[in-house]
Design a protein around this motif. Sequence first.
Motif, short mmCIF file in Angstrom:
data_model
loop_
_atom_site.label_atom_id
_atom_site.label_comp_id
_atom_site.label_asym_id
_atom_site.label_seq_id
_atom_site.Cartn_x
_atom_site.Cartn_y
_atom_site.Cartn_z
N TYR B 36 0.86 -1.18 0.00
CA TYR B 36 0.00 0.00 0.00
C TYR B 36 0.90 1.24 0.00
CZ TYR B 36 -4.44 -2.36 0.81
OH TYR B 36 -5.57 -3.12 0.67
N GLN B 38 0.94 5.69 0.47
CA GLN B 38 0.26 6.92 0.87
C GLN B 38 1.09 8.11 0.43
OE1 GLN B 38 -0.72 7.36 5.06
NE2 GLN B 38 -2.47 8.64 4.51
N ARG B 43 -5.05 9.66 0.67
CA ARG B 43 -5.40 8.52 1.51
C ARG B 43 -4.57 7.30 1.13
NH1 ARG B 43 -11.63 8.15 0.58
NH2 ARG B 43 -11.42 10.41 0.55
N LEU B 44 -4.50 6.40 2.05
CA LEU B 44 -3.79 5.14 1.84
C LEU B 44 -4.49 4.35 0.73
CD1 LEU B 44 -1.47 3.49 3.13
CD2 LEU B 44 -3.15 2.54 4.71
N LEU B 46 -4.08 0.92 -2.33
CA LEU B 46 -3.37 -0.27 -2.77
C LEU B 46 -2.46 0.06 -3.95
CD1 LEU B 46 -3.07 -3.39 -2.59
CD2 LEU B 46 -4.90 -3.52 -4.29
N TYR B 86 3.70 0.85 2.70
CA TYR B 86 3.39 -0.15 3.73
C TYR B 86 3.22 -1.51 3.07
CZ TYR B 86 2.22 3.86 6.68
OH TYR B 86 2.26 5.03 7.38
#
Lengths: 113, 110
Positions: B36, B38, B43-44, B46, B86
Motif C-alpha cells: 500500500y 500513501q 489517503r492510503l 493499494l 506499507y
Amino acid sequence: EAGVVQSPRYKIIEKKQPVAFWCNPISGHNTLYWYLQNLGQGPELLIRYENEEAVDDSQLPKDRFSAERLKGVDSTLKIQPAELGDSAVYLCASSKRGTGELFFGEGSRLTVL
Amino acid sequence: AQRVTQPEKLLSVFKGAPVELKCNYSYSGSPELFWYVQYSRQRLQLLLRHISRESIKGFTADLNKGETSFHLKKPFAQEEDSAMYYCATQGGDSSYKLIFGSGTRLLVRP
C-alpha cells in the motif's frame, strides 16, 4: 463514485471527554474496518465487520472503546473517556468480502489534551 | 501469528536510481501479500498485490517464500514516487485480517 467518507477530519478534546467518529463505506462493500494509526507506525486493526456483525474485535480496548454498524452500512467508533494516549489517526476502510484490497477514508485525527 | 517487518523507516535515493523497499513476513501458510502507498495529503491506497503479478507505476514485487520476503522494487526512481509505503499480509484462514508493517518513507531527491 464516492470513496469511503469519514468525519470529523480533525477533533481536539480534553482528556476524559467522549468522542465519536463516523464512517460511510463504499456502496456494496460488506466488510468494514477501523484501524488505529499512531505517528510513525502502520495501521493497526481495531475491529472488522462483516455486514453488521463484528467478526474480529480482539484488538479493541473494550473498557473505553465501542463500535457499531447498525444496518450493516455506516459505522461509528466511540471512545469514552478519552486518554492522552488515544491521540492518533483513526482510519476507516471497506472492501468486498474476503479481498485484501481495502479502500481507505482520509482518516480522523484525534488530539487529546 | 502474522507479522510484517519493514526494517527501514526512511530510504533516500536520487532520481533515476534503483529502489528496493524491504519487507519480511512471518506466517505459517500461504498468505497474500500487498503493498500500500500513501502520497502526501492523500489517503492510503493499494499499490500492488502479489497474486496479480502486475507492474504498477514501474514497481514490482516478488514473493520469495524461502526467504519470506516481498520486497518492492523499481529500476529508476522518480520524484513523484516519494511517499510512505506499507507492506501488508492477509492470512489464508477465514479471518481475512490485513496486517500492516510499520512503513518505509521513500524520499526521491532531484
